[in-house]
Design a protein around this motif. Structure first.
Motif, PDB file in Angstrom:
ATOM      1  N   LEU A   1      -0.121  -9.108  12.575  1.00 54.78           N
ATOM      2  CA  LEU A   1      -1.543  -8.734  12.646  1.00 54.78           C
ATOM      3  C   LEU A   1      -2.340 -10.029  12.764  1.00 54.78           C
ATOM      4  O   LEU A   1      -2.418 -10.824  11.826  1.00 54.78           O
ATOM      5  CB  LEU A   1      -1.939  -7.966  11.389  1.00 54.78           C
TER       6      LEU A   1
ATOM      7  N   LEU B   1       0.852  -1.186   0.000  1.00 56.45           N
ATOM      8  CA  LEU B   1       0.000   0.000   0.000  1.00 56.45           C
ATOM      9  C   LEU B   1       0.889   1.238   0.000  1.00 56.45           C
ATOM     10  O   LEU B   1       1.831   1.333   0.799  1.00 56.45           O
ATOM     11  CB  LEU B   1      -0.904   0.014   1.237  1.00 56.45           C
TER      12      LEU B   1
ATOM     13  N   ASN C   1     -14.344   1.842   6.934  1.00 57.78           N
ATOM     14  CA  ASN C   1     -15.616   2.270   6.338  1.00 57.78           C
ATOM     15  C   ASN C   1     -16.804   1.745   7.118  1.00 57.78           C
ATOM     16  O   ASN C   1     -17.759   2.476   7.398  1.00 57.78           O
ATOM     17  CB  ASN C   1     -15.723   1.770   4.891  1.00 57.78           C
TER      18      ASN C   1
ATOM     19  N   LEU D   1     -19.246  -0.298  18.608  1.00 55.88           N
ATOM     20  CA  LEU D   1     -19.150   0.102  17.206  1.00 55.88           C
ATOM     21  C   LEU D   1     -17.818  -0.383  16.649  1.00 55.88           C
ATOM     22  O   LEU D   1     -16.897  -0.711  17.398  1.00 55.88           O
ATOM     23  CB  LEU D   1     -19.217   1.630  17.082  1.00 55.88           C
ATOM     24  N   GLY D   2     -17.700  -0.355  15.336  1.00 59.58           N
ATOM     25  CA  GLY D   2     -16.433  -0.688  14.686  1.00 59.58           C
ATOM     26  C   GLY D   2     -15.986  -2.100  15.010  1.00 59.58           C
ATOM     27  O   GLY D   2     -16.784  -3.029  15.106  1.00 59.58           O
TER      28      GLY D   2
ATOM     29  N   VAL E   1     -12.002  -3.017   4.598  1.00 57.19           N
ATOM     30  CA  VAL E   1     -13.298  -2.360   4.782  1.00 57.19           C
ATOM     31  C   VAL E   1     -13.566  -1.968   6.226  1.00 57.19           C
ATOM     32  O   VAL E   1     -14.601  -1.380   6.523  1.00 57.19           O
ATOM     33  CB  VAL E   1     -14.460  -3.266   4.289  1.00 57.19           C
ATOM     34  N   GLY E   2     -12.648  -2.288   7.133  1.00 57.48           N
ATOM     35  CA  GLY E   2     -12.918  -2.107   8.558  1.00 57.48           C
ATOM     36  C   GLY E   2     -13.268  -0.680   8.931  1.00 57.48           C
ATOM     37  O   GLY E   2     -14.215  -0.436   9.685  1.00 57.48           O
TER      38      GLY E   2
HETATM   39  C1  LIG Z   1      -2.515  -3.452  10.528  1.00 60.64           C
HETATM   40  C2  LIG Z   1      -3.938  -3.058  10.173  1.00 60.64           C
HETATM   41  C3  LIG Z   1      -4.210  -2.567   8.902  1.00 60.64           C
HETATM   42  C4  LIG Z   1      -5.523  -2.193   8.565  1.00 60.64           C
HETATM   43  N1  LIG Z   1      -5.745  -1.674   7.309  1.00 60.64           N
HETATM   44  C5  LIG Z   1      -6.981  -1.251   7.010  1.00 60.64           C
HETATM   45  C6  LIG Z   1      -7.249  -0.638   5.738  1.00 60.64           C
HETATM   46  O1  LIG Z   1      -6.347  -0.489   4.895  1.00 60.64           O
HETATM   47  N2  LIG Z   1      -8.520  -0.237   5.488  1.00 60.64           N
HETATM   48  C7  LIG Z   1      -9.540  -0.386   6.402  1.00 60.64           C
HETATM   49  O2  LIG Z   1     -10.681   0.016   6.132  1.00 60.64           O
HETATM   50  N3  LIG Z   1      -9.304  -0.952   7.598  1.00 60.64           N
HETATM   51  C8  LIG Z   1      -8.070  -1.383   7.936  1.00 60.64           C
HETATM   52  N4  LIG Z   1      -7.836  -1.949   9.148  1.00 60.64           N
HETATM   53  C9  LIG Z   1      -8.949  -2.120  10.071  1.00 60.64           C
HETATM   54  C10 LIG Z   1      -9.242  -0.786  10.770  1.00 60.64           C
HETATM   55  O3  LIG Z   1      -8.040  -0.266  11.345  1.00 60.64           O
HETATM   56  C11 LIG Z   1     -10.277  -1.019  11.844  1.00 60.64           C
HETATM   57  O4  LIG Z   1     -11.389  -1.700  11.285  1.00 60.64           O
HETATM   58  C12 LIG Z   1     -10.736   0.320  12.429  1.00 60.64           C
HETATM   59  O5  LIG Z   1      -9.614   1.017  12.950  1.00 60.64           O
HETATM   60  C13 LIG Z   1     -11.755   0.060  13.511  1.00 60.64           C
HETATM   61  O6  LIG Z   1     -11.993   1.260  14.192  1.00 60.64           O
HETATM   62  P1  LIG Z   1     -12.440   1.233  15.697  1.00 60.64           P
HETATM   63  O7  LIG Z   1     -12.675   2.668  16.066  1.00 60.64           O
HETATM   64  O8  LIG Z   1     -13.525   0.255  15.884  1.00 60.64           O
HETATM   65  O9  LIG Z   1     -11.213   0.635  16.530  1.00 60.64           O
HETATM   66  P2  LIG Z   1      -9.745   1.193  16.698  1.00 60.64           P
HETATM   67  O10 LIG Z   1      -9.322   2.000  15.507  1.00 60.64           O
HETATM   68  O11 LIG Z   1      -8.930   0.021  17.103  1.00 60.64           O
HETATM   69  O12 LIG Z   1      -9.876   2.230  17.880  1.00 60.64           O
HETATM   70  C14 LIG Z   1     -10.004   1.787  19.221  1.00 60.64           C
HETATM   71  C15 LIG Z   1      -9.291   2.812  20.078  1.00 60.64           C
HETATM   72  O13 LIG Z   1      -9.583   2.534  21.457  1.00 60.64           O
HETATM   73  C16 LIG Z   1      -8.398   2.688  22.188  1.00 60.64           C
HETATM   74  N5  LIG Z   1      -8.531   1.902  23.416  1.00 60.64           N
HETATM   75  C17 LIG Z   1      -8.430   0.575  23.592  1.00 60.64           C
HETATM   76  N6  LIG Z   1      -8.640   0.239  24.855  1.00 60.64           N
HETATM   77  C18 LIG Z   1      -8.880   1.381  25.509  1.00 60.64           C
HETATM   78  C19 LIG Z   1      -9.181   1.698  26.856  1.00 60.64           C
HETATM   79  N7  LIG Z   1      -9.289   0.758  27.797  1.00 60.64           N
HETATM   80  N8  LIG Z   1      -9.378   2.990  27.176  1.00 60.64           N
HETATM   81  C20 LIG Z   1      -9.309   3.966  26.246  1.00 60.64           C
HETATM   82  N9  LIG Z   1      -9.032   3.736  24.954  1.00 60.64           N
HETATM   83  C21 LIG Z   1      -8.826   2.462  24.591  1.00 60.64           C
HETATM   84  C22 LIG Z   1      -7.307   2.183  21.269  1.00 60.64           C
HETATM   85  O14 LIG Z   1      -6.055   2.682  21.649  1.00 60.64           O
HETATM   86  C23 LIG Z   1      -7.781   2.761  19.934  1.00 60.64           C
HETATM   87  O15 LIG Z   1      -7.300   4.064  19.709  1.00 60.64           O
HETATM   88  C24 LIG Z   1      -6.553  -2.341   9.512  1.00 60.64           C
HETATM   89  C25 LIG Z   1      -6.269  -2.840  10.774  1.00 60.64           C
HETATM   90  C26 LIG Z   1      -4.982  -3.195  11.110  1.00 60.64           C
HETATM   91  C27 LIG Z   1      -4.669  -3.716  12.513  1.00 60.64           C
END
Ligand SMILES: Cc1cc2nc3c(=O)[nH]c(=O)nc-3n(C[C@H](O)[C@H](O)[C@H](O)COP(=O)(O)OP(=O)(O)OC[C@H]3O[C@@H](n4cnc5c(N)ncnc54)[C@H](O)[C@@H]3O)c2cc1C
Length: 148
Positions: free
Chosen positions: A107, A52, A141, A125-126, A138-139
């Motif tokens: 990962l 990427l 989005n 969520l997410g 797609v994670g």
């Molecule tokens: C290596 C990798 C590559 C990826 N590439 C893509 C991509 O190219 N395209 C795509 O669409 N998706 C991608 N994804 C998936 C995408 O990152 C996730 O689907 C998305 O970030 C989910 O968002 P979220 O807000 O649910 O969780 P997260 O982004 O994981 O956010 C959760 C947040 O909560 C915080 N947290 C955790 N525990 C606590 C706590 N106890 N107190 C306070 N805060 C806390 C964490 O630090 C984090 O900041 C990838 C994932 C990984 C791991």
């Protein structure tokens, strides 16, 4: 976030696990100015390598069978570099940058979803609600769609 952390007696939310036969090794390789801008991928039976464009570097993902990191480490970094180059000859002059396992992150792929995303006082969520396969990327989005 790891969706399974939200299951169990503390939340009483049940996780439906779809299983995922793969994990991904995640690392950076040098990107040259003349390189293509679009993402690139190579596929072979049971093997995938993606790159990427992150402007200054290539973010790379090498798909491995789930739970096989230990064996891969035992076979050594040289073998891993060779395996990558066999699949993606394009990176032959670049994988030499990988000199330390510290540069290669694991990962752990999960594909699951909560049967119900909420209970009084808690909304998931997410990834907390539905960890998606990395295939297709797609994670983010879906996390935003879910929030909207
Ligand atoms: C290596 C990798 C590559 C990826 N590439 C893509 C991509 O190219 N395209 C795509 O669409 N998706 C991608 N994804 C998936 C995408 O990152 C996730 O689907 C998305 O970030 C989910 O968002 P979220 O807000 O649910 O969780 P997260 O982004 O994981 O956010 C959760 C947040 O909560 C915080 N947290 C955790 N525990 C606590 C706590 N106890 N107190 C306070 N805060 C806390 C964490 O630090 C984090 O900041 C990838 C994932 C990984 C791991």
């Amino acid at each position: 976030m790891d969706g399974t952390q939200l299951s169990g007696p503390r939340t009483n939310l049940k996780v439906q696990d779809f299983g995922a036969p793969m994990d991904v090794l995640w690392f950076k390789l040098t990107r040259q100015f003349s390189d293509a801008k679009d993402p690139v991928a190579w596929f072979d039976t049971g093997r995938i390598f993606i790159m990427l464009n992150r402007s200054g570097y290539w973010q790379c993902g090498f798909v491995i069978p789930k739970g096989s990191l230990r064996q891969i480490r035992e076979r050594g970094l040289t073998t891993l570099r060779d395996d990558i180059v066999k699949l993606a000859p394009f990176v032959a002059g670049r994988v030499g940058k990988l000199q330390d396992w510290e540069e290669i992150k694991l990962l752990t792929v999960q594909v699951d979803r909560l049967r119900q995303w909420y209970r009084p006082g808690l909304l998931c969520l997410g990834d907390a609600a539905h960890a998606m396969s990395p295939i297709g990327g797609v994670g983010i989005n879906l996390a935003i769609q879910g929030a909207v």
